[in-house]
Design an enzyme around this catalytic site. Structure first.
Site, PDB file in Angstrom:
ATOM      1  N   GLU A   1      -4.680  -5.787  -2.694  1.00 41.69           N
ATOM      2  CA  GLU A   1      -4.810  -4.440  -3.264  1.00 41.69           C
ATOM      3  C   GLU A   1      -5.591  -4.481  -4.581  1.00 41.69           C
ATOM      4  O   GLU A   1      -6.407  -3.597  -4.852  1.00 41.69           O
ATOM      5  CB  GLU A   1      -3.426  -3.824  -3.508  1.00 41.69           C
ATOM      6  CG  GLU A   1      -2.743  -3.255  -2.279  1.00 41.69           C
ATOM      7  CD  GLU A   1      -3.313  -1.893  -1.873  1.00 41.69           C
ATOM      8  OE1 GLU A   1      -4.286  -1.421  -2.500  1.00 41.69           O
ATOM      9  OE2 GLU A   1      -2.779  -1.312  -0.914  1.00 41.69           O
TER      10      GLU A   1
ATOM     11  N   CYS B   1       0.827  -1.202   0.000  1.00 41.23           N
ATOM     12  CA  CYS B   1       0.000   0.000   0.000  1.00 41.23           C
ATOM     13  C   CYS B   1       0.862   1.253   0.000  1.00 41.23           C
ATOM     14  O   CYS B   1       0.721   2.127  -0.857  1.00 41.23           O
ATOM     15  CB  CYS B   1      -0.941  -0.005   1.201  1.00 41.23           C
ATOM     16  SG  CYS B   1      -2.020   1.453   1.245  1.00 41.23           S
TER      17      CYS B   1
END
Length: 223
Positions: free
Chosen positions: A213, A138
């Site tokens: 993600e 991230c």
């Protein structure tokens, strides 16, 4: 090795999912402005909830840290998340009639639950390196995405988002996280970390978080 040697190695080992994450249709839509506004708002609501849990993960990093410098870095990152990054989400959603109380009480979608709980479990069940491996996609992925979109940026209503992650402040954080990761890996695994029996497990954590993600971007797009 934009954000350090460890990140470069994990990124290479995760080449296919990493490209799918950083060049996802949601990301490309941010860059060229074609992303539907409703999808962006759906993302922002879920990302607000994500950042709440992400903040908890960095708070956990304080307790998992092995040095005072690691503790200080984790504490500073926690402060930046709660008091700076979330502000973009709050301001953007407020302009659309969504206040912070609405964001905080929004229903958390399954893809969000899967990702955030994976990160927290990595920290609770593992050590500082396990947690960093789950956090890195991230932090460093958004930095990479921001730089790429900024370099090619045309007219897009999502310029503020791009500028946030391409900006000097966020890029400095990415470099610092990369350095933190390299230092922690050297401290725990030695000068040849890829020869450590722990390396495959840590690399797998990075790959898993990267795949989560992708699911997070998928979640925001119209079905």
């Amino acid at each position: 090795m934009m954000y350090g040697a460890t990140f470069a190695a994990w990124r290479a080992e995760a080449a296919e999912p990493w490209h799918a994450y950083t060049h996802h249709p949601f990301v490309e839509g941010l860059g060229d402005g074609s992303l539907p506004r409703a999808a962006y708002l759906r993302y922002l609501v879920q990302d607000y909830l994500f950042l709440i849990h992400f903040s908890r993960a960095w708070a956990l990093a304080v307790t998992k840290a092995g040095t005072v410098d690691e503790m200080r870095f984790a504490a500073c990152t926690l402060d930046a998340l709660l008091n700076e990054e979330i502000a973009l989400h709050v301001a953007t959603c407020a302009a659309e009639g969504l206040d912070e109380a609405t964001l905080f009480t929004a229903e958390e979608l399954p893809q969000n639950i899967a990702y955030t709980r994976y990160v927290l479990d990595a920290g609770h069940s593992g050590d500082f390196l396990d947690l960093l491996a789950a956090l890195a996609p991230c932090v460093l992925g958004y930095g990479e995405i921001g730089l790429r979109l900024s370099a090619a940026k045309g007219k897009t209503p999502y310029a503020d988002w791009i500028d946030t992650y391409a900006g000097e402040g966020n890029q400095q954080v990415c470099h610092e996280v990369g350095a933190l990761l390299d230092a922690a890996v050297t401290r725990q695994l030695g000068d040849r970390p890829m020869e450590s029996p722990r390396w495959p497990q840590l690399s797998h954590r990075f790959v898993t978080a990267t795949r989560l993600e992708i699911g997070f971007w998928d979640m925001a797009l119209p079905e």
